[in-house]
Design a protein around this motif. Structure first.
Motif, PDB file in Angstrom:
ATOM      1  N   PHE A  37       0.842  -1.197   0.000  1.00  0.00           N
ATOM      2  CA  PHE A  37       0.000   0.000   0.000  1.00  0.00           C
ATOM      3  C   PHE A  37       0.875   1.244   0.000  1.00  0.00           C
ATOM      4  O   PHE A  37       2.082   1.170   0.230  1.00  0.00           O
ATOM      5  CB  PHE A  37      -0.989   0.005   1.176  1.00  0.00           C
ATOM      6  N   ASP A  38       0.247   2.385  -0.277  1.00  0.00           N
ATOM      7  CA  ASP A  38       0.935   3.673  -0.332  1.00  0.00           C
ATOM      8  C   ASP A  38       0.334   4.618   0.699  1.00  0.00           C
ATOM      9  O   ASP A  38      -0.860   4.535   1.005  1.00  0.00           O
ATOM     10  CB  ASP A  38       0.770   4.317  -1.711  1.00  0.00           C
ATOM     11  N   VAL A  39       1.164   5.527   1.181  1.00  0.00           N
ATOM     12  CA  VAL A  39       0.722   6.588   2.077  1.00  0.00           C
ATOM     13  C   VAL A  39       1.250   7.897   1.502  1.00  0.00           C
ATOM     14  O   VAL A  39       2.428   7.983   1.152  1.00  0.00           O
ATOM     15  CB  VAL A  39       1.267   6.382   3.514  1.00  0.00           C
ATOM     16  N   ASN A  40       0.395   8.882   1.387  1.00  0.00           N
ATOM     17  CA  ASN A  40       0.722  10.207   0.856  1.00  0.00           C
ATOM     18  C   ASN A  40       0.915  10.166  -0.664  1.00  0.00           C
ATOM     19  O   ASN A  40       0.822   9.111  -1.296  1.00  0.00           O
ATOM     20  CB  ASN A  40       1.941  10.822   1.556  1.00  0.00           C
ATOM     21  N   SER A  45       8.752  14.900  -3.189  1.00  0.00           N
ATOM     22  CA  SER A  45      10.140  14.634  -3.589  1.00  0.00           C
ATOM     23  C   SER A  45      10.808  13.603  -2.667  1.00  0.00           C
ATOM     24  O   SER A  45      11.652  12.834  -3.108  1.00  0.00           O
ATOM     25  CB  SER A  45      10.950  15.927  -3.614  1.00  0.00           C
ATOM     26  N   GLN A  46      10.441  13.594  -1.401  1.00  0.00           N
ATOM     27  CA  GLN A  46      10.980  12.601  -0.465  1.00  0.00           C
ATOM     28  C   GLN A  46      10.150  11.326  -0.581  1.00  0.00           C
ATOM     29  O   GLN A  46       8.919  11.365  -0.507  1.00  0.00           O
ATOM     30  CB  GLN A  46      10.902  13.122   0.974  1.00  0.00           C
ATOM     31  N   LYS A  47      10.833  10.203  -0.749  1.00  0.00           N
ATOM     32  CA  LYS A  47      10.147   8.917  -0.897  1.00  0.00           C
ATOM     33  C   LYS A  47      10.801   7.883   0.012  1.00  0.00           C
ATOM     34  O   LYS A  47      12.022   7.767   0.057  1.00  0.00           O
ATOM     35  CB  LYS A  47      10.194   8.459  -2.355  1.00  0.00           C
ATOM     36  N   THR A  64       4.380   1.996  13.070  1.00  0.00           N
ATOM     37  CA  THR A  64       5.023   3.036  13.878  1.00  0.00           C
ATOM     38  C   THR A  64       5.880   3.947  13.001  1.00  0.00           C
ATOM     39  O   THR A  64       5.854   5.174  13.163  1.00  0.00           O
ATOM     40  CB  THR A  64       5.864   2.415  15.010  1.00  0.00           C
ATOM     41  N   ILE A  65       6.604   3.380  12.059  1.00  0.00           N
ATOM     42  CA  ILE A  65       7.416   4.191  11.138  1.00  0.00           C
ATOM     43  C   ILE A  65       6.504   5.055  10.280  1.00  0.00           C
ATOM     44  O   ILE A  65       6.753   6.262  10.101  1.00  0.00           O
ATOM     45  CB  ILE A  65       8.325   3.299  10.271  1.00  0.00           C
ATOM     46  N   ILE A  66       5.438   4.481   9.745  1.00  0.00           N
ATOM     47  CA  ILE A  66       4.492   5.242   8.917  1.00  0.00           C
ATOM     48  C   ILE A  66       3.893   6.388   9.724  1.00  0.00           C
ATOM     49  O   ILE A  66       3.837   7.537   9.248  1.00  0.00           O
ATOM     50  CB  ILE A  66       3.377   4.329   8.372  1.00  0.00           C
ATOM     51  N   ASN A  67       3.422   6.113  10.928  1.00  0.00           N
ATOM     52  CA  ASN A  67       2.810   7.154  11.763  1.00  0.00           C
ATOM     53  C   ASN A  67       3.771   8.293  12.063  1.00  0.00           C
ATOM     54  O   ASN A  67       3.360   9.442  12.170  1.00  0.00           O
ATOM     55  CB  ASN A  67       2.254   6.559  13.051  1.00  0.00           C
ATOM     56  N   GLU A  71       2.615  12.637   8.456  1.00  0.00           N
ATOM     57  CA  GLU A  71       2.230  14.053   8.428  1.00  0.00           C
ATOM     58  C   GLU A  71       3.258  14.905   7.684  1.00  0.00           C
ATOM     59  O   GLU A  71       3.007  16.070   7.398  1.00  0.00           O
ATOM     60  CB  GLU A  71       2.032  14.586   9.852  1.00  0.00           C
ATOM     61  N   ASP A  72       4.402  14.329   7.374  1.00  0.00           N
ATOM     62  CA  ASP A  72       5.442  15.035   6.626  1.00  0.00           C
ATOM     63  C   ASP A  72       5.164  14.894   5.131  1.00  0.00           C
ATOM     64  O   ASP A  72       4.359  14.082   4.713  1.00  0.00           O
ATOM     65  CB  ASP A  72       6.828  14.448   6.949  1.00  0.00           C
ATOM     66  N   SER A  73       5.844  15.679   4.349  1.00  0.00           N
ATOM     67  CA  SER A  73       5.702  15.594   2.891  1.00  0.00           C
ATOM     68  C   SER A  73       6.593  14.477   2.358  1.00  0.00           C
ATOM     69  O   SER A  73       7.557  14.715   1.626  1.00  0.00           O
ATOM     70  CB  SER A  73       6.065  16.939   2.254  1.00  0.00           C
ATOM     71  N   ILE A  74       6.261  13.274   2.762  1.00  0.00           N
ATOM     72  CA  ILE A  74       7.031  12.089   2.376  1.00  0.00           C
ATOM     73  C   ILE A  74       6.067  11.048   1.827  1.00  0.00           C
ATOM     74  O   ILE A  74       5.092  10.687   2.490  1.00  0.00           O
ATOM     75  CB  ILE A  74       7.817  11.502   3.566  1.00  0.00           C
ATOM     76  N   TYR A  75       6.340  10.582   0.637  1.00  0.00           N
ATOM     77  CA  TYR A  75       5.586   9.479   0.054  1.00  0.00           C
ATOM     78  C   TYR A  75       6.141   8.189   0.640  1.00  0.00           C
ATOM     79  O   TYR A  75       7.357   7.986   0.672  1.00  0.00           O
ATOM     80  CB  TYR A  75       5.737   9.490  -1.469  1.00  0.00           C
TER      81      TYR A  75
END
Length: 170
Positions: A37-40, A45-47, A64-67, A71-75
């Protein structure tokens, strides 16, 4: 029954027992396939790629890493480790590999990916779980531990610390 027949029966019994033990071991300790799955937005630019295996413990680490970063601009892309053959490391700012030590070695997909991506090892954080918690691949700076709930916070803090440094530099 002759001595030869007794030996053959004994050897056959031992082989059969070992076969059933190996099937039991695989059924009991083999990892499930992790859901992708994907988040954001992939436009960020950050992936961050997280390649993991399906287990409650590894799911907790992944969540935990995803959470921490959602909220950051990270895909964030989550895949099963079996999909690593299709992953190009230069497409990601950072990569997390979460795997268990199986049959006294890392899964082949992890081993192959790590070997193939050595020039990009500074982008990769490896978390390895094993029965006694200390197994890891040679020449890999891995976070190691047992898959016990009380270990998850320490392991994830170490991973997040490394990921923060990697993401700041990319």
């Amino acid at each position: 029954m002759s001595r030869t027949k007794k030996i053959l029966v004994l050897v056959g019994t031992i082989i059969g027992l070992l076969f059933f033990i190996s099937i039991w071991y695989q059924q009991t300790y083999a990892m499930d396939v992790a859901e992708s799955f994907d988040v954001n937005s992939p436009e960020y630019s950050q992936k961050l790629l997280i390649a993991t295996q399906g287990s409650e413990f590894k799911g907790k680490l992944t969540t935990t890493i995803i959470n921490h970063f959602k909220e950051d601009s990270i895909y964030i892309k989550v895949v099963d480790i079996s999909e690593l053959k299709d992953i190009e490391p230069t497409s990601y700012s950072a990569l997390v590999l979460i795997h268990t030590w199986e049959n006294w070695k890392p899964p082949k997909s992890i081993e192959t990916f790590v070997e193939r991506t050595k020039p990009y090892s500074e982008r990769i954080v490896v978390i390895t779980t094993s029965g006694e918690g200390s197994r890891k691949m040679d020449d890999v700076d891995a976070i190691t531990g047992e898959s016990k709930p009380e270990n998850s916070l320490v392991m994830v803090k170490q991973a997040l610390s490394k990921l923060e440094i990697i993401l700041k530099s990319h």
